[in-house]
Structures are given as C-alpha cells and as structure tokens.
Design a protein around this motif. Structure first.
Motif, PDB file in Angstrom:
ATOM      1  N   LYS A  15       0.862  -1.165   0.000  1.00  0.00           N
ATOM      2  CA  LYS A  15       0.000   0.000   0.000  1.00  0.00           C
ATOM      3  C   LYS A  15       0.907   1.227   0.000  1.00  0.00           C
ATOM      4  O   LYS A  15       1.284   1.727   1.058  1.00  0.00           O
ATOM      5  CB  LYS A  15      -0.919  -0.016   1.217  1.00  0.00           C
ATOM      6  CG  LYS A  15      -1.873  -1.191   1.186  1.00  0.00           C
ATOM      7  CD  LYS A  15      -2.800  -1.171   2.360  1.00  0.00           C
ATOM      8  CE  LYS A  15      -3.766  -2.342   2.237  1.00  0.00           C
ATOM      9  NZ  LYS A  15      -4.710  -2.377   3.336  1.00  0.00           N
ATOM     10  N   GLN A  41      -6.941   4.383  -9.157  1.00  0.00           N
ATOM     11  CA  GLN A  41      -7.722   4.773  -7.987  1.00  0.00           C
ATOM     12  C   GLN A  41      -8.678   3.667  -7.560  1.00  0.00           C
ATOM     13  O   GLN A  41      -8.858   3.434  -6.361  1.00  0.00           O
ATOM     14  CB  GLN A  41      -8.452   6.080  -8.248  1.00  0.00           C
ATOM     15  CG  GLN A  41      -7.458   7.224  -8.331  1.00  0.00           C
ATOM     16  CD  GLN A  41      -8.109   8.581  -8.387  1.00  0.00           C
ATOM     17  OE1 GLN A  41      -9.298   8.721  -8.221  1.00  0.00           O
ATOM     18  NE2 GLN A  41      -7.294   9.591  -8.606  1.00  0.00           N
ATOM     19  N   GLU A  42      -9.249   2.950  -8.541  1.00  0.00           N
ATOM     20  CA  GLU A  42     -10.120   1.835  -8.194  1.00  0.00           C
ATOM     21  C   GLU A  42      -9.322   0.698  -7.544  1.00  0.00           C
ATOM     22  O   GLU A  42      -9.777   0.082  -6.594  1.00  0.00           O
ATOM     23  CB  GLU A  42     -10.856   1.302  -9.436  1.00  0.00           C
ATOM     24  CG  GLU A  42     -11.914   2.240  -9.969  1.00  0.00           C
ATOM     25  CD  GLU A  42     -11.359   3.307 -10.907  1.00  0.00           C
ATOM     26  OE1 GLU A  42     -10.198   3.179 -11.360  1.00  0.00           O
ATOM     27  OE2 GLU A  42     -12.087   4.276 -11.173  1.00  0.00           O
ATOM     28  N   LYS A  45      -8.620   1.753  -4.059  1.00  0.00           N
ATOM     29  CA  LYS A  45      -9.854   1.729  -3.270  1.00  0.00           C
ATOM     30  C   LYS A  45     -10.213   0.296  -2.869  1.00  0.00           C
ATOM     31  O   LYS A  45     -10.650   0.041  -1.747  1.00  0.00           O
ATOM     32  CB  LYS A  45     -10.994   2.376  -4.048  1.00  0.00           C
ATOM     33  CG  LYS A  45     -12.143   2.805  -3.169  1.00  0.00           C
ATOM     34  CD  LYS A  45     -12.989   3.851  -3.866  1.00  0.00           C
ATOM     35  CE  LYS A  45     -13.538   4.743  -2.776  1.00  0.00           C
ATOM     36  NZ  LYS A  45     -13.500   6.111  -3.035  1.00  0.00           N
ATOM     37  N   GLU A  46      -9.995  -0.656  -3.794  1.00  0.00           N
ATOM     38  CA  GLU A  46     -10.242  -2.066  -3.485  1.00  0.00           C
ATOM     39  C   GLU A  46      -9.356  -2.544  -2.342  1.00  0.00           C
ATOM     40  O   GLU A  46      -9.705  -3.468  -1.625  1.00  0.00           O
ATOM     41  CB  GLU A  46     -10.004  -2.937  -4.722  1.00  0.00           C
ATOM     42  CG  GLU A  46     -11.076  -2.803  -5.781  1.00  0.00           C
ATOM     43  CD  GLU A  46     -10.719  -3.538  -7.066  1.00  0.00           C
ATOM     44  OE1 GLU A  46      -9.766  -4.348  -7.065  1.00  0.00           O
ATOM     45  OE2 GLU A  46     -11.397  -3.289  -8.080  1.00  0.00           O
ATOM     46  N   ILE A  49      -7.790   1.964   0.259  1.00  0.00           N
ATOM     47  CA  ILE A  49      -7.054   3.230   0.251  1.00  0.00           C
ATOM     48  C   ILE A  49      -7.809   4.241  -0.606  1.00  0.00           C
ATOM     49  O   ILE A  49      -8.063   3.993  -1.775  1.00  0.00           O
ATOM     50  CB  ILE A  49      -5.643   3.035  -0.327  1.00  0.00           C
ATOM     51  CG1 ILE A  49      -4.872   1.995   0.478  1.00  0.00           C
ATOM     52  CG2 ILE A  49      -4.900   4.365  -0.376  1.00  0.00           C
ATOM     53  CD1 ILE A  49      -3.639   1.508  -0.232  1.00  0.00           C
ATOM     54  N   ASP A  50      -8.143   5.383  -0.013  1.00  0.00           N
ATOM     55  CA  ASP A  50      -8.757   6.466  -0.775  1.00  0.00           C
ATOM     56  C   ASP A  50      -7.656   7.464  -1.105  1.00  0.00           C
ATOM     57  O   ASP A  50      -7.183   8.207  -0.225  1.00  0.00           O
ATOM     58  CB  ASP A  50      -9.877   7.128   0.026  1.00  0.00           C
ATOM     59  CG  ASP A  50     -10.584   8.211  -0.773  1.00  0.00           C
ATOM     60  OD1 ASP A  50     -10.128   8.549  -1.894  1.00  0.00           O
ATOM     61  OD2 ASP A  50     -11.599   8.728  -0.271  1.00  0.00           O
ATOM     62  N   ALA A  51      -7.232   7.467  -2.359  1.00  0.00           N
ATOM     63  CA  ALA A  51      -6.103   8.314  -2.777  1.00  0.00           C
ATOM     64  C   ALA A  51      -6.369   9.791  -2.533  1.00  0.00           C
ATOM     65  O   ALA A  51      -5.436  10.559  -2.311  1.00  0.00           O
ATOM     66  CB  ALA A  51      -5.793   8.077  -4.248  1.00  0.00           C
ATOM     67  N   HIS A  52      -7.627  10.200  -2.540  1.00  0.00           N
ATOM     68  CA  HIS A  52      -7.954  11.614  -2.337  1.00  0.00           C
ATOM     69  C   HIS A  52      -7.689  12.065  -0.901  1.00  0.00           C
ATOM     70  O   HIS A  52      -7.586  13.253  -0.640  1.00  0.00           O
ATOM     71  CB  HIS A  52      -9.416  11.880  -2.705  1.00  0.00           C
ATOM     72  CG  HIS A  52      -9.713  11.576  -4.136  1.00  0.00           C
ATOM     73  ND1 HIS A  52      -9.200  12.316  -5.173  1.00  0.00           N
ATOM     74  CD2 HIS A  52     -10.456  10.589  -4.706  1.00  0.00           C
ATOM     75  CE1 HIS A  52      -9.618  11.812  -6.327  1.00  0.00           C
ATOM     76  NE2 HIS A  52     -10.375  10.764  -6.063  1.00  0.00           N
ATOM     77  N   GLU A  53      -7.579  11.142   0.023  1.00  0.00           N
ATOM     78  CA  GLU A  53      -7.326  11.486   1.429  1.00  0.00           C
ATOM     79  C   GLU A  53      -5.852  11.755   1.711  1.00  0.00           C
ATOM     80  O   GLU A  53      -5.515  12.209   2.796  1.00  0.00           O
ATOM     81  CB  GLU A  53      -7.804  10.354   2.341  1.00  0.00           C
ATOM     82  CG  GLU A  53      -9.298  10.172   2.379  1.00  0.00           C
ATOM     83  CD  GLU A  53      -9.708   9.029   3.283  1.00  0.00           C
ATOM     84  OE1 GLU A  53      -8.851   8.510   4.030  1.00  0.00           O
ATOM     85  OE2 GLU A  53     -10.881   8.644   3.236  1.00  0.00           O
ATOM     86  N   HIS A  54      -4.982  11.482   0.769  1.00  0.00           N
ATOM     87  CA  HIS A  54      -3.539  11.608   0.987  1.00  0.00           C
ATOM     88  C   HIS A  54      -3.000  12.782   0.185  1.00  0.00           C
ATOM     89  O   HIS A  54      -2.737  12.671  -1.008  1.00  0.00           O
ATOM     90  CB  HIS A  54      -2.836  10.302   0.599  1.00  0.00           C
ATOM     91  CG  HIS A  54      -3.312   9.143   1.403  1.00  0.00           C
ATOM     92  ND1 HIS A  54      -2.806   8.845   2.637  1.00  0.00           N
ATOM     93  CD2 HIS A  54      -4.290   8.242   1.163  1.00  0.00           C
ATOM     94  CE1 HIS A  54      -3.433   7.797   3.130  1.00  0.00           C
ATOM     95  NE2 HIS A  54      -4.331   7.409   2.261  1.00  0.00           N
TER      96      HIS A  54
END
Length: 176
Positions: A15, A41-42, A45-46, A49-54
C-alpha cells in the motif's frame, strides 16, 4: 519524496500511500506497459485506500516534468531503460531499480547492475518482488540518510553530462 513505478508495488500488495515515512509520492503508471494502471484509484480503493485522502500523493498517468520530479525525489523506483538510468545519474538520485524481465537479452537487468555494482542503486528483480521485500528495502533506505545520500552521490559520479560533446568529437575525428 518518492517517485516511481508503484504499479509493481500495488501488484505485490504494498500500500504505497501507507508508507510510514511521511514521504510524498508521485506515482507514475505507464498505460502502455500496464493497461490496468488507468484504474489505479479503483485498485487502491479495493485495497482500502482512498487516494484523495492523501495530500502527499500525486497520481499521474504520465510525468511531463520529470526533471522537477527527480529534483524533488529522495528515492526513485523505476524500470531500467538506458535513458531512465542516465536521468537518475545526472540528477544524482538514489533508486530502487526493478528491471523489466520482458526485454531483449535481459538488458534492463544488466543496465541496473552497472549502477548496483557501483553502489549507485539497489535492485529488486521482479521475480523476487514481494510486498515484504519492497517495504523492507524502502525502510532500510529511508531510515539511513547517510546510505541514501551515498547512493545518490555514487549515481552522480557515474553521470556523463558531456556525453553529447564526446560523441560529436568522436564523429568529427572519424570523419577526418
């Protein structure tokens, strides 16, 4: 800061945005080499991990400003094409090299070993790549600033910034 081909890490189960060192990551995914990279991003997310949060994570399909990214990087994770390695050396950047096994005569491995044998990079062959090895390698490098700096200095020492002039001089001398 980390610049590199993190698709290998994702495939291995790492990750990358959970790196514990507070490193900013610019992840480069080559859609020609890995069509699934367009769904990064998908994929993340699977894995929860939400890439937008980092805020330190930049996801790009292509890096148009490589000199700037290399200048900002502490470690580069990449394949081992000749031009890529020339850029690493010119920038004096430490790197974790993961040679593609799908190239003629395993040339990326041999390219990588030229740096590794000079203390200018670390190599992980794809067939050996696991999440654990990847994370251990990055932990070792990021926890030892002196080693990281030495690898970068060794890479810079291998650089040949005058190569264009040297080649031109050889051509001119042969033409005489």
């Amino acid at each position: 800061r980390l610049v590199g081909a993190a698709n290998l890490a994702c495939k291995a189960g790492v990750k990358p945005v959970h790196l514990a060192w507070g490193i900013a990551a610019a992840l480069y995914f080559d859609p020609l080499e890995d069509p699934s990279a367009m769904k990064l991003q998908e994929m993340l997310k699977e894995k929860g991990i939400d890439a937008h949060e980092h805020k330190n994570l930049i996801i790009r399909e292509y890096i148009n400003d490589m000199p700037r990214c290399l200048a900002a990087a502490d470690i580069v994770i990449c394949r081992c094409g000749a031009m890529t390695l020339a850029e690493l050396k010119a920038a004096g950047r430490a790197s974790v090299l993961i040679p593609s096994p799908n190239v003629a005569e395993n040339h990326q491995y041999h390219n990588a070993m030229a740096l590794v044998n000079n203390g200018a990079a670390v190599i992980i062959e794809e067939k050996q790549l696991t999440a654990e090895l990847f994370e251990k390698t990055l932990d070792e490098l990021t926890s030892d600033k002196a080693k990281l700096e030495a690898i970068g200095k060794n890479a810079l020492a291998m650089a040949k910034p005058q190569a264009k002039k040297d080649i031109a001089d050889i051509i001119v001398s042969l033409a005489k």
